[in-house]
Design a protein around this motif. Structure first.
Motif, mmCIF file in Angstrom:
data_model
loop_
_atom_site.group_PDB
_atom_site.id
_atom_site.type_symbol
_atom_site.label_atom_id
_atom_site.label_comp_id
_atom_site.label_asym_id
_atom_site.label_seq_id
_atom_site.Cartn_x
_atom_site.Cartn_y
_atom_site.Cartn_z
ATOM 1 N N ARG A 226 62.147 70.820 54.360
ATOM 2 C CA ARG A 226 61.267 69.566 54.382
ATOM 3 C C ARG A 226 62.179 68.378 54.257
ATOM 4 N N GLY A 227 63.492 68.585 54.835
ATOM 5 C CA GLY A 227 64.158 67.210 54.757
ATOM 6 C C GLY A 227 65.156 67.211 53.582
ATOM 7 N N ARG A 228 64.910 68.085 52.375
ATOM 8 C CA ARG A 228 65.858 68.097 51.263
ATOM 9 C C ARG A 228 66.919 68.656 51.177
ATOM 10 N N VAL A 229 68.004 68.442 52.222
ATOM 11 C CA VAL A 229 69.135 69.115 52.396
ATOM 12 C C VAL A 229 70.218 68.418 51.791
ATOM 13 N N PRO A 230 71.309 69.160 51.636
ATOM 14 C CA PRO A 230 72.599 68.339 51.238
ATOM 15 C C PRO A 230 73.266 67.810 52.389
ATOM 16 N N ALA A 231 73.969 66.776 51.884
ATOM 17 C CA ALA A 231 74.742 65.858 52.917
ATOM 18 C C ALA A 231 75.680 66.656 53.748
ATOM 19 N N GLY A 232 76.189 67.761 53.341
ATOM 20 C CA GLY A 232 77.192 68.470 54.055
ATOM 21 C C GLY A 232 76.419 69.148 55.200
ATOM 22 N N LEU A 233 75.215 69.294 55.366
ATOM 23 C CA LEU A 233 74.426 69.803 56.309
ATOM 24 C C LEU A 233 74.378 68.978 57.628
ATOM 25 N N TRP A 234 74.043 67.680 57.242
ATOM 26 C CA TRP A 234 73.991 66.515 58.004
ATOM 27 C C TRP A 234 75.435 66.196 58.667
ATOM 28 N N ALA A 235 76.369 66.405 57.717
ATOM 29 C CA ALA A 235 77.815 65.863 58.169
ATOM 30 C C ALA A 235 78.255 67.048 59.282
ATOM 31 N N GLY A 236 77.993 68.373 59.036
ATOM 32 C CA GLY A 236 78.378 69.397 59.978
ATOM 33 C C GLY A 236 77.731 69.479 61.223
ATOM 34 N N CYS A 237 76.557 69.087 60.970
ATOM 35 C CA CYS A 237 75.880 69.091 62.448
ATOM 36 C C CYS A 237 76.246 67.628 63.280
ATOM 37 N N LEU A 238 76.408 66.695 62.628
ATOM 38 C CA LEU A 238 77.159 65.366 63.138
ATOM 39 C C LEU A 238 78.352 65.999 63.927
ATOM 40 N N LEU A 239 79.332 66.489 63.164
ATOM 41 C CA LEU A 239 80.708 66.708 63.682
ATOM 42 C C LEU A 239 80.737 67.984 64.816
ATOM 43 N N ALA A 240 79.627 69.059 64.528
ATOM 44 C CA ALA A 240 79.563 70.074 65.619
ATOM 45 C C ALA A 240 80.039 69.638 67.064
ATOM 46 N N PRO A 241 79.371 68.963 67.770
ATOM 47 C CA PRO A 241 79.527 68.760 69.188
ATOM 48 C C PRO A 241 80.686 67.585 69.508
ATOM 49 N N LEU A 242 81.273 67.080 68.402
ATOM 50 C CA LEU A 242 82.170 65.928 68.731
ATOM 51 C C LEU A 242 83.447 66.560 69.556
ATOM 52 N N GLY A 243 84.022 67.754 69.456
ATOM 53 C CA GLY A 243 85.254 68.106 70.227
ATOM 54 C C GLY A 243 84.842 68.217 71.506
ATOM 55 N N TRP A 244 83.793 68.951 72.091
ATOM 56 C CA TRP A 244 83.331 69.094 73.289
ATOM 57 C C TRP A 244 82.747 67.710 74.046
ATOM 58 N N LEU A 245 82.236 66.938 73.241
ATOM 59 C CA LEU A 245 81.738 65.808 73.895
ATOM 60 C C LEU A 245 83.040 64.787 74.098
#
Length: 397
Positions: A226-245
């Motif tokens: 329900r949205g209560r997730v650690p900052a590392g999760l958001w950071a990981g999701c933001l980083l994930a597509p950056l190499g390919w993009l």
């Protein structure tokens, strides 16, 4: 489906996604599994050596300079924008079609060690293959226990297309980065998952499959919490597509078409998403007129991949593994290009082997002789098929 782990049979444990990483000894079955993997792949190299000798081909040149490998070696030695070819149909093929991580590592290795680019490329590929097998084992052990993990590594080693792990291609590197990124997702180490997904996206065009797995699994976890997730999760999701993009946009900028440039470059290689039209045409041709053995074998491998994906879904495997394997399978089914290359594109999709690994373990416990015969037969097919495509058929890989 869930991104959380399935308790292993030997020692059930509560899943704690935010637990910090600690240094532990390797799992008890890891070294034997890696030894088995290495032995199988070295045997594969030996069979290729014999086939090369019989056909009069030099070994290192044949393994390090096949098809796309020549482009990677040229990028490693001279950088981008220096190699262009014109096909018989007039298409202009450039080295921008090839992602930079693998040739970058080859260049780095030749800088610090007295190796030729070809030998450095093989060193990177072979080392990455062992690291990939390590990651595959850790995923299997984490989810299902040591026996299934060992069977998973063994089956991955004896795939018919596993000869690609011993040539100067990117499959080994991509598989290693993908396996460890997915392992981090399963353990809740989202930042590391994102970093490794970024690197996977720099390794080959299908690298976005890892980013997709991280993003979908992260979104599921965020909804579950329900949205209560650690900052590392958001950071990981933001980083994930950056190499390919990042690489796709860089090519677009170089070509003068930021959003479409890379895809125009790929089109010159007859590589585009045609929703399976090319695959259906090949299937029709094979059924009506027959064709080379390598194409029929590729068709069988892809068909088995579809079946295994259905079994993986029925097995309720973790969401990240299903998304990763599903995206790779979608690329294979919907993409154009040489059909003989499609088994190679499925090689990193090791989660497809989980149902087979579980069945092999059950067979070993009830009928060990039968399991040995099955694994031995798969090994023999892998060795012979690998030697055939590399040294005899020399078809596009």
């Amino acid at each position: 489906m869930s991104t959380s782990s399935v308790p292993r049979p030997e020692s059930p444990a509560k899943f704690t996604p935010d637990r910090p990483a600690v240094v532990r000894r390797p799992p008890a079955g890891l070294l034997p599994a890696l030894a088995l993997f290495t032995a199988v792949r070295l045997a594969g190299v030996a069979v290729v050596v014999v086939a090369n000798h019989a056909m009069g081909h030099p070994l290192v040149k044949n393994l390090a300079h096949l098809w796309d490998a020549r482009w990677y070696l040229h990028i490693a030695a001279h950088g981008y924008g220096d190699l262009i070819t014109i096909t018989r149909r007039g298409a202009v093929q450039t080295d921008w079609a090839f992602f930079p991580l693998y040739p970058g590592l080859v260049r780095a290795l030749t800088t610090v060690l007295p190796l030729t680019p070809g030998k450095a490329a093989l060193a990177v590929a072979w080392t990455a293959a062992v690291v990939a097998a390590w990651g595959v084992y850790r995923i299997g052990d984490h989810l299902y226990g040591r026996s299934v993990a060992t069977a998973l590594v063994a089956l991955w080693a004896v795939l018919p297309q596993s000869v690609e792990l011993t040539v100067a291609y990117t499959e080994s590197l991509f598989s290693a980065l993908a396996a460890w990124s997915l392992y981090c997702v399963l353990r809740g180490r989202w930042l590391w998952a994102g970093v490794l997904a970024t690197l996977a996206g720099l390794s080959r065009p299908s690298g976005f499959a890892v980013a997709a797995a991280v993003l979908v699994a992260g979104a599921y976890e965020a909804v579950r919490r329900r949205g209560r997730v650690p900052a590392g999760l958001w950071a990981g999701c933001l980083l994930a597509p950056l190499g390919w993009l990042g690489y796709v946009l860089w090519v677009g900028q170089r070509t003068g078409s930021l959003l479409h440039g890379y895809f125009k470059v790929q089109s010159a290689w007859d590589s585009r998403f045609d929703f399976g039209r090319g695959s259906l045409l090949l299937l029709k041709s094979l059924l009506l007129h027959g064709g080379a053995f390598v194409y029929a074998a590729s068709l069988v491998i892809v068909a088995v991949g579809i079946l295994l994906f259905c079994l993986l879904c029925l097995d309720r495997a973790p969401l990240a593994l299903v998304v990763f394997a599903g995206v790779l399978l979608l690329v294979v089914l919907g993409g154009s290009g040489s059909f003989s290359s499609k088994p190679r594109f499925l090689l990193p999709a090791f989660p497809l082997l989980i149902p087979l690994a579980q069945a092999l373990v059950r067979s070993w416990r009830s009928r060990p002789a039968q399991a040995v015969v099955v694994l031995g037969a798969l090994t023999a097919v892998s060795m012979l098929f690998g030697a055939y495509v590399v040294a005899v058929a020399r078809s596009p890989l």
